[in-house]
Design a protein around this motif. Structure first.
Motif, mmCIF file in Angstrom:
data_model
loop_
_atom_site.group_PDB
_atom_site.id
_atom_site.type_symbol
_atom_site.label_atom_id
_atom_site.label_comp_id
_atom_site.label_asym_id
_atom_site.label_seq_id
_atom_site.Cartn_x
_atom_site.Cartn_y
_atom_site.Cartn_z
ATOM 1 N N TYR A 180 0.834 -1.206 0.000
ATOM 2 C CA TYR A 180 0.000 0.000 0.000
ATOM 3 C C TYR A 180 0.867 1.253 0.000
ATOM 4 O O TYR A 180 0.645 2.180 -0.781
ATOM 5 C CB TYR A 180 -0.927 -0.004 1.217
ATOM 6 N N GLU A 229 3.764 1.654 -1.079
ATOM 7 C CA GLU A 229 4.511 1.801 -2.322
ATOM 8 C C GLU A 229 3.597 1.800 -3.554
ATOM 9 O O GLU A 229 4.067 1.650 -4.685
ATOM 10 C CB GLU A 229 5.576 0.710 -2.415
ATOM 11 N N SER A 230 2.292 1.973 -3.302
ATOM 12 C CA SER A 230 1.291 2.123 -4.373
ATOM 13 C C SER A 230 1.225 0.908 -5.300
ATOM 14 O O SER A 230 0.983 1.043 -6.502
ATOM 15 C CB SER A 230 1.562 3.391 -5.190
ATOM 16 N N ARG A 231 1.441 -0.270 -4.736
ATOM 17 C CA ARG A 231 1.269 -1.498 -5.515
ATOM 18 C C ARG A 231 -0.118 -2.078 -5.252
ATOM 19 O O ARG A 231 -0.696 -1.877 -4.176
ATOM 20 C CB ARG A 231 2.347 -2.521 -5.141
ATOM 21 N N ARG A 252 -5.996 4.237 -4.170
ATOM 22 C CA ARG A 252 -4.540 4.355 -4.292
ATOM 23 C C ARG A 252 -4.088 4.077 -5.726
ATOM 24 O O ARG A 252 -3.215 4.779 -6.252
ATOM 25 C CB ARG A 252 -3.859 3.397 -3.307
ATOM 26 N N GLN A 253 -4.680 3.078 -6.364
ATOM 27 C CA GLN A 253 -4.291 2.759 -7.742
ATOM 28 C C GLN A 253 -4.678 3.875 -8.708
ATOM 29 O O GLN A 253 -3.961 4.172 -9.658
ATOM 30 C CB GLN A 253 -4.901 1.426 -8.175
ATOM 31 N N GLU A 263 -2.195 6.621 -8.249
ATOM 32 C CA GLU A 263 -0.929 6.257 -8.879
ATOM 33 C C GLU A 263 -1.015 6.398 -10.398
ATOM 34 O O GLU A 263 -0.071 6.855 -11.047
ATOM 35 C CB GLU A 263 -0.559 4.818 -8.490
ATOM 36 N N ARG A 264 -2.157 6.029 -10.974
ATOM 37 C CA ARG A 264 -2.341 6.163 -12.420
ATOM 38 C C ARG A 264 -2.260 7.639 -12.841
ATOM 39 O O ARG A 264 -1.604 7.992 -13.823
ATOM 40 C CB ARG A 264 -3.686 5.570 -12.833
ATOM 41 N N ARG A 314 -0.756 10.033 -11.205
ATOM 42 C CA ARG A 314 0.625 10.512 -11.000
ATOM 43 C C ARG A 314 1.493 10.161 -12.198
ATOM 44 O O ARG A 314 2.303 10.965 -12.673
ATOM 45 C CB ARG A 314 1.203 9.910 -9.724
ATOM 46 N N ARG A 315 1.330 8.946 -12.706
ATOM 47 C CA ARG A 315 2.143 8.498 -13.851
ATOM 48 C C ARG A 315 1.799 9.295 -15.096
ATOM 49 O O ARG A 315 2.677 9.616 -15.905
ATOM 50 C CB ARG A 315 1.937 7.011 -14.078
ATOM 51 N N ASP A 366 3.509 12.556 -14.899
ATOM 52 C CA ASP A 366 4.951 12.418 -15.152
ATOM 53 C C ASP A 366 5.259 12.404 -16.653
ATOM 54 O O ASP A 366 6.375 12.755 -17.071
ATOM 55 C CB ASP A 366 5.488 11.141 -14.497
#
Length: 323
Positions: free
Chosen positions: A267, A269-271, A310-311, A314-315, A317-318, A321
């Motif tokens: 969690y 580490e956003s996995r 969280r997923q 993370e999506r 955030r990517r 980037d």
């Protein structure tokens, strides 16, 4: 010295630790890696442990399963969230008479693997290990390390301890890895869930280490109540866990060094979280037998929510980037 060779699928905190110990003992071990490949290929594996630090400067590292030698024992140490990769990987890695040793959390991983390679080629393993990956190729072992091995048969039929189970156990013992052999793999899986379900779930929802959960009287009560539900679920499968198992697990955890569970690490580490394997599958098995697990079901729904949130974060955030 044994002439069995091993493949490690999932060279993380668990697979990397056990694979390194096996290689250190003189066995041939082949490691399948993805993001850590370049680092491990160049520098090998480093293990920190209270039992003695060591470095393997050179390991048999592979990025592509098709280039690996076929092996007698394929150790499956991937998270269950990556099991969709296995229909392609496992047939490539296994010798004709090879076996898959499933070192995964939760319930019903073995039937999934059996659909790929056949039930007669599957062994289950329950790891009681506190470890984490410091960086690529660098693993810190904190405490414990015992593996419980058990033969899998269709529908988790208990078939006792076989010669091949003893042979694999001898390899691990040669590597100074404590081994227990189980005559009933399903019972052993339920026993592991007595620990995994409360501590993994609560550590994420409450943002707490194991020692913090044990130190608070309210969470300690909650842990015990959830453990009791797991034992009721096991009973619905005709697997009886003795009354003293809960106090033994609590004592075991009291003595454990402060530990961030594997699900909490995932969690943080956003996995993706192993929600279905550890929570969903046991709930569905119990429901099929007419047994309700109200507190575990609440944890399950909460974890599904935070996992999706969280997923999605993370999506996004990517995507940012890439801009």
């Amino acid at each position: 010295m044994t002439n069995r060779n091993y493949a490690i699928v999932g060279t993380g905190a668990l697979g990397g630790f056990y694979g390194a110990r096996l290689q250190k003992a003189g066995l041939e071990v082949n490691f399948l890696l993805r993001t850590d490949y370049d680092r491990v290929k160049k520098h090998g594996l480093t293990i920190e442990s209270p039992e003695g630090d060591f470095t393997l400067p050179q390991v048999r590292a592979y990025r592509d399963a098709d280039k690996m030698p076929q092996c007698d024992v394929v150790i499956l140490a991937l998270k269950t969230t990556q099991n969709h990769l296995l229909p392609k990987l496992l047939p490539t890695l296994l010798k004709d008479n090879g076996v898959v040793l499933v070192l995964q959390n939760g319930l019903n991983a073995e039937p999934q693997i059996a659909q790929i390679v056949g039930a007669e080629r599957v062994i289950g393993g329950l790891c009681f290990l506190c470890s984490y990956k410091v960086s690529p190729g660098h693993i810190c072992h904190i405490d414990y390390g015992t593996i419980t091995l058990g033969e899998y048969a269709q529908d988790y039929k208990a078939i006792g301890i076989t010669d091949r189970l003893r042979q694999i156990a001898e390899d691990f013992q040669l590597a100074e890895i404590p081994i227990e052999m189980s005559e009933d793999l399903l019972l052993s899986r339920w026993k592991k869930l007595v620990w995994n379900i409360p501590y993994n779930g609560l550590s994420v929802i409450l943002n707490a280490r194991t020692d913090e959960l044990m130190a608070n009287p309210d969470t300690l009560i909650l842990v015990e109540e959830i453990m009791a539900e797991v034992i009721a679920a096991a009973k619905s499968c005709d697997r009886i866990i003795p009354d003293n198992f809960i106090p033994n697990m609590l004592e075991y955890t009291h003595k454990m060094k402060p530990y961030r569970t594997s699900m909490k690490i995932d969690y943080d580490e956003s996995r993706p979280l192993e929600v279905e394997a550890i929570f969903g599958n046991p709930i569905r098995v119990a429901q099929k037998a007419g047994v309700k697990l109200p507190q575990i079901e609440v944890l399950y729904r909460m974890l599904k929510f935070v996992d999706v949130q969280r997923q999605e974060a993370e999506r996004k955030r990517r995507l940012l980037d890439l801009l």
